[in-house]
Write an enzyme that holds these catalytic residues in place. Sequence first.
Site, PDB file in Angstrom:
ATOM      1  N   HIS A  75      -3.499  10.734   1.643  1.00  0.00           N
ATOM      2  CA  HIS A  75      -3.814  11.776   0.666  1.00  0.00           C
ATOM      3  C   HIS A  75      -5.194  11.566   0.085  1.00  0.00           C
ATOM      4  O   HIS A  75      -5.551  10.459  -0.317  1.00  0.00           O
ATOM      5  CB  HIS A  75      -2.773  11.768  -0.471  1.00  0.00           C
ATOM      6  CG  HIS A  75      -1.477  12.426  -0.084  1.00  0.00           C
ATOM      7  ND1 HIS A  75      -0.606  12.946  -0.992  1.00  0.00           N
ATOM      8  CD2 HIS A  75      -0.938  12.665   1.135  1.00  0.00           C
ATOM      9  CE1 HIS A  75       0.430  13.473  -0.352  1.00  0.00           C
ATOM     10  NE2 HIS A  75       0.258  13.297   0.936  1.00  0.00           N
ATOM     11  N   TYR A 203       1.219  16.235 -10.434  1.00  0.00           N
ATOM     12  CA  TYR A 203       1.628  15.667 -11.726  1.00  0.00           C
ATOM     13  C   TYR A 203       1.491  16.786 -12.750  1.00  0.00           C
ATOM     14  O   TYR A 203       0.377  17.265 -12.992  1.00  0.00           O
ATOM     15  CB  TYR A 203       0.710  14.514 -12.139  1.00  0.00           C
ATOM     16  CG  TYR A 203       0.843  13.241 -11.320  1.00  0.00           C
ATOM     17  CD1 TYR A 203       0.188  13.091 -10.102  1.00  0.00           C
ATOM     18  CD2 TYR A 203       1.605  12.179 -11.791  1.00  0.00           C
ATOM     19  CE1 TYR A 203       0.286  11.909  -9.372  1.00  0.00           C
ATOM     20  CE2 TYR A 203       1.712  10.992 -11.071  1.00  0.00           C
ATOM     21  CZ  TYR A 203       1.051  10.871  -9.866  1.00  0.00           C
ATOM     22  OH  TYR A 203       1.154   9.704  -9.151  1.00  0.00           O
ATOM     23  N   PRO A 294       6.207   4.316 -14.061  1.00  0.00           N
ATOM     24  CA  PRO A 294       5.880   4.720 -12.689  1.00  0.00           C
ATOM     25  C   PRO A 294       4.763   5.761 -12.556  1.00  0.00           C
ATOM     26  O   PRO A 294       4.318   6.048 -11.449  1.00  0.00           O
ATOM     27  CB  PRO A 294       7.194   5.302 -12.166  1.00  0.00           C
ATOM     28  CG  PRO A 294       7.939   5.739 -13.382  1.00  0.00           C
ATOM     29  CD  PRO A 294       7.537   4.804 -14.476  1.00  0.00           C
ATOM     30  N   LYS A 298       1.785   2.214  -9.821  1.00  0.00           N
ATOM     31  CA  LYS A 298       1.145   0.906  -9.715  1.00  0.00           C
ATOM     32  C   LYS A 298       2.094  -0.284  -9.502  1.00  0.00           C
ATOM     33  O   LYS A 298       1.624  -1.408  -9.289  1.00  0.00           O
ATOM     34  CB  LYS A 298       0.307   0.634 -10.980  1.00  0.00           C
ATOM     35  CG  LYS A 298      -0.897   1.539 -11.114  1.00  0.00           C
ATOM     36  CD  LYS A 298      -1.841   1.364  -9.958  1.00  0.00           C
ATOM     37  CE  LYS A 298      -3.018   2.300  -9.999  1.00  0.00           C
ATOM     38  NZ  LYS A 298      -3.540   2.622  -8.657  1.00  0.00           N
ATOM     39  N   TYR A 388      -6.731   5.240  -9.813  1.00  0.00           N
ATOM     40  CA  TYR A 388      -5.550   5.664  -9.065  1.00  0.00           C
ATOM     41  C   TYR A 388      -5.602   5.112  -7.629  1.00  0.00           C
ATOM     42  O   TYR A 388      -4.593   4.633  -7.097  1.00  0.00           O
ATOM     43  CB  TYR A 388      -5.448   7.197  -9.045  1.00  0.00           C
ATOM     44  CG  TYR A 388      -4.110   7.706  -8.553  1.00  0.00           C
ATOM     45  CD1 TYR A 388      -3.138   8.129  -9.445  1.00  0.00           C
ATOM     46  CD2 TYR A 388      -3.804   7.738  -7.185  1.00  0.00           C
ATOM     47  CE1 TYR A 388      -1.902   8.580  -9.005  1.00  0.00           C
ATOM     48  CE2 TYR A 388      -2.579   8.173  -6.734  1.00  0.00           C
ATOM     49  CZ  TYR A 388      -1.631   8.607  -7.647  1.00  0.00           C
ATOM     50  OH  TYR A 388      -0.414   9.040  -7.199  1.00  0.00           O
TER      51      TYR A 388
HETATM   52  C1  PHB Z   1       6.975   8.468  -5.525  1.00  0.00           C
HETATM   53  O1  PHB Z   1       6.681   9.097  -4.509  1.00  0.00           O
HETATM   54  O2  PHB Z   1       8.088   7.960  -5.667  1.00  0.00           O
HETATM   55  C2  PHB Z   1       5.977   8.346  -6.603  1.00  0.00           C
HETATM   56  C3  PHB Z   1       4.695   8.787  -6.400  1.00  0.00           C
HETATM   57  C4  PHB Z   1       3.764   8.698  -7.413  1.00  0.00           C
HETATM   58  C5  PHB Z   1       4.111   8.157  -8.624  1.00  0.00           C
HETATM   59  C6  PHB Z   1       5.402   7.677  -8.825  1.00  0.00           C
HETATM   60  C7  PHB Z   1       6.334   7.779  -7.815  1.00  0.00           C
HETATM   61  O3  PHB Z   1       3.198   8.090  -9.611  1.00  0.00           O
END
Ligand code: PHB
Length: 393
Positions: A75, A203, A294, A298, A388
């Site tokens: 990505h 997000y 989460p 990280k 990130y």
């Molecule tokens: C996930 O795909 O489980 C995932 C991806 C990004 C995050 C948290 C979890 O920030």
Amino acid sequence: MSPENTRVAIIGAGPAGLLLSWALRDAGIDSIVVENRSQDYVLARIRAGVLEQSAVETLTRLGLGERIRTEGLEHDGIYLQFRGERHHVDFQELIGRSVTVYGQQEVVKDLIAAHNAAGSTIYYEAADVAVHDLESSAPRVTFTHAGEAHEITADFVVGADGFHGVCRASIPREAITLYDRSYPYAWLGILANVAPSTDELIYALHEDGFAMHSMRSPHVSRLYLQVDTADSLDQWPDERIWENLHARLGVPGWTLQEGEITDKSITPMRSFVASRLAYGSLFLAGDAGHIVPPTGAKGLNSAIADVTMLAAALAAHYADDDALLSGYGEAALRRQWRVQQFSQWMTDLLHRNRTDLQTMEFDYQSQLGRLDYVTGSVHAQRELAEQYSGLPF
Ligand code: PHB
Ligand code: APR
């Protein structure tokens, strides 16, 4: 019972313990892993799914990159969504870096396959695991396995036994400080058998709370909703989940595709750091030493960073250079605090904090202001992209 001997005794066969043992093997250093759950249980645990570029590089260097290359989804950035508008933050364009979506479960599967093929010593389903003589240069690990008492003597013990493990708890209370911050909300996560409705992770901050669209493969979507900490899964039947996902992730002209939900869980959020990751001949790595909420993805990446540093430090130690090993605790902690502030920032930025009504409304407008700033400033976006996609280790 005669004790077994190894150079490094590793407690825990999560990603941290399994990867450390594999990296040590690569450096010609013996280790034994002791895990209290079964191999099937370890393989089935569903967790996060984003690998930083440096994590991919580490795994590839150690011969674990094959399936990441063929099945991982590279990505170039993420979407930040607020006020019902979606904004792309393009890491590749901003700083020339990317991340790879590849489930933690798949990383663990690759590690276990590699260890099984190499004939590594991993004791699964070990009971009453305890560590001893950590202040000495001959620490020991004791446990029961298949009804028999075992003892391992080693040069070092590594606590890779997660947040609830025994290793951190074996450091005398007066020698360690625990820094902790909990959040007044949790994440409800689902896996669904449906192609992702997005090319990059979304997000979203919505008046009703945070929502996120992630994925595991071209056929499996991973989605999250902010819920109350007291909520239980029976309050969230599938229809209610989809309804909330549609409301929070929706933008004009875009449709979220639904599919069969195959897994559902609620995870509390916390930030936690132990003041030391080294004590005598014990080292902590991964969740045993620190936890992040989460939001910035990280957790797994921090475990990989710790283990990469620790494996290099142990290799240097056996080549008669102790500088890295004596500096491991400090170096890993300083890196971790940089990661902590980012995870806390992403979490505060994107969740609705249900305090009193007045504060809540103020905070929401202020969050929108911050999101406007981030999406409108190339400097702020670079900062986000750099953190990130991962700090160096
Ligand atoms: C996930 O795909 O489980 C995932 C991806 C990004 C995050 C948290 C979890 O920030
Ligand atoms: N004895 C032996 N093993 C133990 C003990 C014990 N007393 N206590 C816990 N364990 C095992 C757990 O069963 C687990 O398999 O230690 C392992 C720890 O693994 P994880 O919790 O996955 O932690 P870690 O390897 O540090 O990986 C960090 O996991 O929680 C996520 O977000 C986090 O992605 C990050 C990653």
